[in-house]
Design an enzyme around this catalytic site. Sequence first.
Site, PDB file in Angstrom:
ATOM      1  N   SER A 196       4.620   4.554  -2.924  1.00  0.00           N
ATOM      2  CA  SER A 196       4.342   5.153  -1.623  1.00  0.00           C
ATOM      3  C   SER A 196       5.569   5.818  -1.025  1.00  0.00           C
ATOM      4  O   SER A 196       5.497   6.944  -0.506  1.00  0.00           O
ATOM      5  CB  SER A 196       3.799   4.094  -0.657  1.00  0.00           C
ATOM      6  OG  SER A 196       2.579   3.581  -1.122  1.00  0.00           O
TER       7      SER A 196
ATOM      8  N   ASN B  72      -5.787  -1.848   3.951  1.00  0.00           N
ATOM      9  CA  ASN B  72      -4.547  -1.410   3.313  1.00  0.00           C
ATOM     10  C   ASN B  72      -3.907  -0.213   4.017  1.00  0.00           C
ATOM     11  O   ASN B  72      -2.913   0.328   3.549  1.00  0.00           O
ATOM     12  CB  ASN B  72      -4.766  -1.100   1.827  1.00  0.00           C
ATOM     13  CG  ASN B  72      -5.581   0.155   1.594  1.00  0.00           C
ATOM     14  OD1 ASN B  72      -6.384   0.551   2.432  1.00  0.00           O
ATOM     15  ND2 ASN B  72      -5.388   0.779   0.447  1.00  0.00           N
TER      16      ASN B  72
ATOM     17  N   LYS C 142      -3.478  -7.791   2.240  1.00  0.00           N
ATOM     18  CA  LYS C 142      -4.624  -6.928   2.558  1.00  0.00           C
ATOM     19  C   LYS C 142      -5.714  -7.662   3.347  1.00  0.00           C
ATOM     20  O   LYS C 142      -6.414  -7.044   4.141  1.00  0.00           O
ATOM     21  CB  LYS C 142      -5.204  -6.330   1.277  1.00  0.00           C
ATOM     22  CG  LYS C 142      -4.298  -5.311   0.612  1.00  0.00           C
ATOM     23  CD  LYS C 142      -4.981  -4.667  -0.582  1.00  0.00           C
ATOM     24  CE  LYS C 142      -4.084  -3.648  -1.245  1.00  0.00           C
ATOM     25  NZ  LYS C 142      -4.755  -2.949  -2.364  1.00  0.00           N
TER      26      LYS C 142
END
Length: 254
Positions: A16, A86, A65
């Site tokens: 990410s 998420n 999560k």
Amino acid sequence: MRIFGLIGYPLGHSFSKKYFTEKFAKEHITDASYELFPLEDIKLLPGLISSQPNLRGLNVTIPYKEQVIPYLTSIDPAAKRIGAVNVIKIAPDGSTTGYNSDYFGFKSTLEGFLNGNFISEGKSLRKLKALILGTGGASKAVKIALDDMDIENVYISRRAGENIFGYDDLTEKILSKYLLIINTTPLGMYPEVDVFPPLPYEWLTGDHLLYDLVYNPEQTIFLQKGAKQGAKIFGGLPMLYAQAEKSWEIWTTK
């Protein structure tokens, strides 16, 4: 400067951070940065948000999560249905809304995989059955997506339970009926690339379709073993790209 980031624990190499840093540079987005926030306990999330007044969005990874939900101001109906979050959108006043991009990323890429390798052969999704390896947060989004596509599915775990097969329960007959196998576990993820779900791979055939949510490495041993038996395979990187863009859409749409 708007700040976005990733929470989880531990956080090693982050797709990410690399993805969004490159995205910001390529698209000349100069008022945003993406940071890593390793939280040893999800209870630290409110403190993180209060200490970062410019924080506008977070991605959530293992193991939070599901644990993150009680700490959110509100939750998107789709994420509530899945039972896992998420993506978190953070308003200037610190209020938070949870979303799930796993569903979108998985469903859109699975449709492409099946269009190229199943439907194109004149087969009907109504006859396709799926095994979901793992019962964690990602598996719930996968199940909802399969349900919405009318693909019959069942969970596989190390421990059998209600509506859950154990790996030891799998027979050649069962595998001949369940042609789509989706790994939602972290087995095979870098750096532990030598591990894989304990399937009876010798019973896989050219009719099987293997989808691995793991993206690093691009081709896990799970996929390699499937390909060796002639199965068609699909790794998790395209899903990750789709999820990332969905996160950005959530964070930046008013």
